[in-house]
Design a protein around this motif. Structure first.
Motif, PDB file in Angstrom:
ATOM      1  N   PHE A   7       0.844  -1.184   0.000  1.00 36.58           N
ATOM      2  CA  PHE A   7       0.000   0.000   0.000  1.00 36.58           C
ATOM      3  C   PHE A   7       0.884   1.241   0.000  1.00 36.58           C
ATOM      4  O   PHE A   7       2.046   1.197   0.417  1.00 36.58           O
ATOM      5  CB  PHE A   7      -0.893   0.017   1.250  1.00 36.58           C
ATOM      6  CG  PHE A   7      -1.859  -1.132   1.316  1.00 36.58           C
ATOM      7  CD1 PHE A   7      -2.945  -1.197   0.461  1.00 36.58           C
ATOM      8  CD2 PHE A   7      -1.681  -2.136   2.245  1.00 36.58           C
ATOM      9  CE1 PHE A   7      -3.836  -2.255   0.519  1.00 36.58           C
ATOM     10  CE2 PHE A   7      -2.565  -3.202   2.322  1.00 36.58           C
ATOM     11  CZ  PHE A   7      -3.646  -3.255   1.454  1.00 36.58           C
ATOM     12  N   PRO A   8       0.356   2.386  -0.429  1.00 29.91           N
ATOM     13  CA  PRO A   8       1.124   3.628  -0.341  1.00 29.91           C
ATOM     14  C   PRO A   8       1.471   3.949   1.121  1.00 29.91           C
ATOM     15  O   PRO A   8       0.815   3.482   2.053  1.00 29.91           O
ATOM     16  CB  PRO A   8       0.171   4.685  -0.917  1.00 29.91           C
ATOM     17  CG  PRO A   8      -0.792   3.922  -1.758  1.00 29.91           C
ATOM     18  CD  PRO A   8      -0.926   2.575  -1.111  1.00 29.91           C
ATOM     19  N   LYS A  12      -0.294   3.730   6.220  1.00 24.78           N
ATOM     20  CA  LYS A  12       0.162   3.326   7.555  1.00 24.78           C
ATOM     21  C   LYS A  12      -0.567   4.125   8.634  1.00 24.78           C
ATOM     22  O   LYS A  12      -1.057   3.561   9.613  1.00 24.78           O
ATOM     23  CB  LYS A  12       1.673   3.499   7.688  1.00 24.78           C
ATOM     24  CG  LYS A  12       2.231   2.909   8.972  1.00 24.78           C
ATOM     25  CD  LYS A  12       3.738   2.995   9.029  1.00 24.78           C
ATOM     26  CE  LYS A  12       4.400   2.201   7.968  1.00 24.78           C
ATOM     27  NZ  LYS A  12       4.621   0.799   8.272  1.00 24.78           N
ATOM     28  N   LEU A  13      -0.690   5.426   8.436  1.00 22.89           N
ATOM     29  CA  LEU A  13      -1.418   6.266   9.392  1.00 22.89           C
ATOM     30  C   LEU A  13      -2.895   5.883   9.428  1.00 22.89           C
ATOM     31  O   LEU A  13      -3.490   5.764  10.505  1.00 22.89           O
ATOM     32  CB  LEU A  13      -1.260   7.746   9.037  1.00 22.89           C
ATOM     33  CG  LEU A  13      -2.036   8.729   9.920  1.00 22.89           C
ATOM     34  CD1 LEU A  13      -1.565   8.629  11.367  1.00 22.89           C
ATOM     35  CD2 LEU A  13      -1.901  10.138   9.395  1.00 22.89           C
ATOM     36  N   GLY A  83      -6.934  -2.612   9.574  1.00 25.23           N
ATOM     37  CA  GLY A  83      -5.960  -1.665  10.104  1.00 25.23           C
ATOM     38  C   GLY A  83      -4.566  -2.260  10.199  1.00 25.23           C
ATOM     39  O   GLY A  83      -3.580  -1.627   9.796  1.00 25.23           O
ATOM     40  N   LEU A  84      -4.464  -3.486  10.712  1.00 30.05           N
ATOM     41  CA  LEU A  84      -3.146  -4.116  10.829  1.00 30.05           C
ATOM     42  C   LEU A  84      -2.551  -4.442   9.462  1.00 30.05           C
ATOM     43  O   LEU A  84      -1.328  -4.349   9.282  1.00 30.05           O
ATOM     44  CB  LEU A  84      -3.234  -5.375  11.695  1.00 30.05           C
ATOM     45  CG  LEU A  84      -3.511  -5.138  13.182  1.00 30.05           C
ATOM     46  CD1 LEU A  84      -3.640  -6.467  13.923  1.00 30.05           C
ATOM     47  CD2 LEU A  84      -2.439  -4.276  13.823  1.00 30.05           C
ATOM     48  N   ALA A  88       1.001  -3.049   8.391  1.00 31.80           N
ATOM     49  CA  ALA A  88       2.049  -4.016   8.081  1.00 31.80           C
ATOM     50  C   ALA A  88       2.561  -3.892   6.651  1.00 31.80           C
ATOM     51  O   ALA A  88       3.762  -4.032   6.406  1.00 31.80           O
ATOM     52  CB  ALA A  88       1.530  -5.434   8.327  1.00 31.80           C
ATOM     53  N   PHE A  89       1.662  -3.628   5.725  1.00 39.44           N
ATOM     54  CA  PHE A  89       2.058  -3.709   4.325  1.00 39.44           C
ATOM     55  C   PHE A  89       1.959  -2.383   3.593  1.00 39.44           C
ATOM     56  O   PHE A  89       1.643  -2.336   2.406  1.00 39.44           O
ATOM     57  CB  PHE A  89       1.248  -4.802   3.621  1.00 39.44           C
ATOM     58  CG  PHE A  89       1.507  -6.149   4.237  1.00 39.44           C
ATOM     59  CD1 PHE A  89       2.759  -6.743   4.133  1.00 39.44           C
ATOM     60  CD2 PHE A  89       0.518  -6.803   4.946  1.00 39.44           C
ATOM     61  CE1 PHE A  89       3.010  -7.974   4.719  1.00 39.44           C
ATOM     62  CE2 PHE A  89       0.763  -8.030   5.537  1.00 39.44           C
ATOM     63  CZ  PHE A  89       2.008  -8.621   5.417  1.00 39.44           C
ATOM     64  N   SER A  90       2.254  -1.300   4.305  1.00 42.66           N
ATOM     65  CA  SER A  90       2.408   0.007   3.675  1.00 42.66           C
ATOM     66  C   SER A  90       3.895   0.240   3.436  1.00 42.66           C
ATOM     67  O   SER A  90       4.737  -0.177   4.229  1.00 42.66           O
ATOM     68  CB  SER A  90       1.871   1.116   4.576  1.00 42.66           C
ATOM     69  OG  SER A  90       0.483   0.997   4.710  1.00 42.66           O
ATOM     70  N   ARG A  91       4.179   0.922   2.369  1.00 39.91           N
ATOM     71  CA  ARG A  91       5.578   1.223   2.052  1.00 39.91           C
ATOM     72  C   ARG A  91       6.183   2.107   3.141  1.00 39.91           C
ATOM     73  O   ARG A  91       5.487   2.889   3.766  1.00 39.91           O
ATOM     74  CB  ARG A  91       5.670   1.982   0.733  1.00 39.91           C
ATOM     75  CG  ARG A  91       5.232   1.203  -0.460  1.00 39.91           C
ATOM     76  CD  ARG A  91       5.348   2.085  -1.718  1.00 39.91           C
ATOM     77  NE  ARG A  91       4.787   1.421  -2.849  1.00 39.91           N
ATOM     78  CZ  ARG A  91       5.464   0.591  -3.640  1.00 39.91           C
ATOM     79  NH1 ARG A  91       6.729   0.359  -3.390  1.00 39.91           N
ATOM     80  NH2 ARG A  91       4.882   0.011  -4.657  1.00 39.91           N
ATOM     81  N   VAL A  92       7.475   1.969   3.337  1.00 42.07           N
ATOM     82  CA  VAL A  92       8.196   2.951   4.141  1.00 42.07           C
ATOM     83  C   VAL A  92       8.637   4.050   3.180  1.00 42.07           C
ATOM     84  O   VAL A  92       8.542   3.898   1.958  1.00 42.07           O
ATOM     85  CB  VAL A  92       9.392   2.310   4.899  1.00 42.07           C
ATOM     86  CG1 VAL A  92       8.900   1.325   5.936  1.00 42.07           C
ATOM     87  CG2 VAL A  92      10.367   1.666   3.961  1.00 42.07           C
ATOM     88  N   LYS A  93       9.129   5.158   3.709  1.00 42.88           N
ATOM     89  CA  LYS A  93       9.456   6.287   2.834  1.00 42.88           C
ATOM     90  C   LYS A  93      10.501   5.912   1.791  1.00 42.88           C
ATOM     91  O   LYS A  93      10.399   6.297   0.635  1.00 42.88           O
ATOM     92  CB  LYS A  93       9.916   7.481   3.657  1.00 42.88           C
ATOM     93  CG  LYS A  93       8.775   8.125   4.401  1.00 42.88           C
ATOM     94  CD  LYS A  93       9.149   9.450   4.975  1.00 42.88           C
ATOM     95  CE  LYS A  93       7.920  10.002   5.670  1.00 42.88           C
ATOM     96  NZ  LYS A  93       8.091  11.373   6.047  1.00 42.88           N
TER      97      LYS A  93
END
Length: 167
Positions: A7-8, A12-13, A83-84, A88-93
């Motif tokens: 995910f984008p 995460k937020l 939510g989890l 868990a599967f959102s990109r980091v910067k």
């Protein structure tokens, strides 16, 4: 290497905003049998996949039966899972090969730990208490993954940096 199926970063937020209230609601449900009245629905038919049983003769007309369901636990479960998953599967910067490696290792570690604990619970926990184990087991792989992934990626490097400064 491009990370697919993530995910984008801003998800995460959104994931935290969904997961934290859902987890709290789920704990209230598990510990205190909590229900939100506005999530109670009446179905115009008899719902057979519920934990309440209907006793009576087989001549009862099922067209006149109704089922009353409270969907609080479903909302908590679905909210926690969504939510989890977002967390868990959102990109980091900066999503690079090191992050992909840590993501894969954390997922593998989380699955090993989760099923190791499930094996122990299967051996040592019996009866209706085992149902709670299975309910918690729906969420623990994602929680273990999130904890380890964020620890290795963000917290551990700061501990190592502070050790090097002291040395």
């Amino acid at each position: 290497m491009e990370a697919r199926f993530l995910f984008p970063h801003h998800y995460k937020l959104i994931g935290w905003i969904i997961a934290i209230p859902s987890l709290v609601l789920g704990l209230f449900i598990m510990l205190g049998n909590f229900e939100l009245d506005w999530l109670t629905v009446k179905l115009p038919f008899h719902y057979y996949f519920t934990d309440t049983f209907t006793f009576g003769s087989s001549k009862v007309n099922t067209d006149e039966e109704v089922s009353v369901l409270n969907l609080t636990d479903e909302v908590a479960s679905v909210g926690t899972i969504i939510g989890l998953l977002f967390v868990a599967f959102s990109r980091v910067k900066i999503e690079d090969e090191y992050v992909s490696k840590i993501r894969l290792e954390s997922l593998q570690w989380a699955i090993y730990l989760n099923f190791g604990l499930l094996i122990l619970a299967t051996i040592f926990i019996h009866g209706s208490a085992f149902f709670n184990v299975i309910v918690y087991n729906m969420f623990t792989p994602l929680l273990f993954f999130i904890i380890r992934f964020h620890y290795i990626l963000f917290i551990k490097p700061s501990f190592e940096a502070s050790k090097q400064l002291k040395a």
